[in-house]
Design an enzyme around this catalytic site. Structure first.
Site, short mmCIF file in Angstrom:
data_model
loop_
_atom_site.label_atom_id
_atom_site.label_comp_id
_atom_site.label_asym_id
_atom_site.label_seq_id
_atom_site.Cartn_x
_atom_site.Cartn_y
_atom_site.Cartn_z
N LYS A 128 0.83 -1.21 0.00
CA LYS A 128 0.00 0.00 0.00
C LYS A 128 0.86 1.26 0.00
CE LYS A 128 -3.75 -2.52 2.25
NZ LYS A 128 -3.08 -3.83 2.12
N LYS A 163 -7.75 1.78 5.21
CA LYS A 163 -7.21 0.42 5.28
C LYS A 163 -6.02 0.37 6.22
CE LYS A 163 -6.55 0.43 0.73
NZ LYS A 163 -6.21 -0.01 -0.66
N GLU A 285 -2.89 -0.35 -5.08
CA GLU A 285 -1.91 -1.20 -4.39
C GLU A 285 -0.95 -1.78 -5.41
OE1 GLU A 285 -3.39 -4.17 -1.73
OE2 GLU A 285 -4.91 -2.86 -0.85
#
Length: 320
Positions: A128, A163, A285
């Site tokens: 990420k 996230k 990502e």
């Protein structure tokens, strides 16, 4: 190479994989078909002794049989540097045990093995955070511990995705809109009240119609098809593990721009098999640890992605 080369795999228990979906099995089948002798290890089979990377490896045979897809021989002690190629296919979580394994595999690399993907890259390229190296490819993104900054980011964009930095398979992904009364709870949970970094990104509404596309790169070159993972009507997440549906599609011009920006640079750093997650033309990502999607694309388009990877490994070995 005059004799049969060896290829070892470090993975989660092979008995527990899903035969029809597992990308690592596809790689092993392709390697066997290309003449490699296979060896099997799990994390517990690795160790260092006086700086030498070692492993308790078992000879492995694989089969295209959903009732019996593997056979293991008796364990043997190997100097890992004596193995021609090692596939690191242990699934996340990317925890300290995973990091320790990359140290052992880096010593194996120093002592002669080609490790795919390169251990140093596995440590350096958080899937990420590493998008920050390619901001021209990404939607607005914030990595922070500070919940006030998260609040300001939400106010700026109106709807965001939050996230953890260490998750996989769609775990602990939240979509928040301005005014959501759960906002503070989400920020507190993901950052552990400001004690851990988390990532927040502008919500990309294209995920509803066109999904979260997995674009695969083999030694920097894109596979010409992407796997668009369409969320179910009850979920925001474009992850197959979270119930999304995988639909193949040809790469478009934006995909080719993104792969041209990212692919060659990762290949230079020894990342031979990479998966980009693309939503609405933006990379969210960069997956380097254990990318998947091979079997679905192979089935839909009659290709053999694993064979392309094994051919790339062959080229790397022969160019040494």
């Amino acid at each position: 190479m005059t004799s049969r080369p060896t290829l070892a795999v470090v993975m989660d228990p092979i008995a527990d994989i899903k035969f029809a979906k597992d990308s690592t099995l596809a790689m092993l089948l392709a390697a066997a078909a290309d003449g490699f002798d296979l060896l099997y290890l799990e994390l517990a089979d690795l160790w260092l002794r006086d700086g030498v990377a070692c492993g308790q490896a078992r000879p492995l045979k694989v089969y295209k049989d959903p009732t019996r897809w593997f056979e293991l021989g008796e364990p043997e002690t190997w100097r890992l540097g004596d193995i021609d190629a090692i596939l690191m296919r242990k699934d996340p979580p990317f925890d300290t045990e995973y990091i320790y394994a990359t140290y052992i595999l880096e010593r194996a690399e120093d002592q002669g093995a080609l490790v795919v993907n390169r251990p140093r890259g596995l440590r350096d390229m958080n899937e990420k955070v590493y998008t920050a190296w390619f901001p021209q490819c990404c939607a607005p993104t914030l990595v922070t511990r500070d919940m006030t900054r998260m609040q300001a980011f939400l106010a700026e964009h109106g709807k965001i995705v939050c996230k953890p930095l260490h998750g996989m398979g769609g775990r602990s992904i939240f979509v928040i809109e301005q005014g959501d009364k759960n906002t503070n709870v989400v920020f507190e949970t993901l950052s552990e009240y400001g004690e851990r970094f988390a990532i927040v990104q502008r919500y990309l509404p294209e995920i509803v119609e066109t999904g979260d596309s997995r674009v695969l790169l083999v030694d920097g070159t894109p596979i010409p098809y992407a796997l668009a993972r369409i969320p179910s009507s009850e979920d925001n997440r474009g992850n197959l593990a979270a119930g999304a549906t995988g639909v193949g599609r040809p790469l478009n011009e934006r995909d080719l721009f993104l792969t041209g920006q990212i692919g060659p640079k990762l290949a230079e750093q020894g990342m031979l098999f990479v998966g980009l997650d693309v939503i609405g033309g933006y990379v969210t990502e960069i997956n380097v640890t254990s990318p998947t999607g091979i079997r679905e694309l192979d089935k839909q388009f009659g290709i053999d992605i694993a064979a392309l990877l094994i051919a790339a490994i062959r080229r790397r070995l022969e160019s040494r």
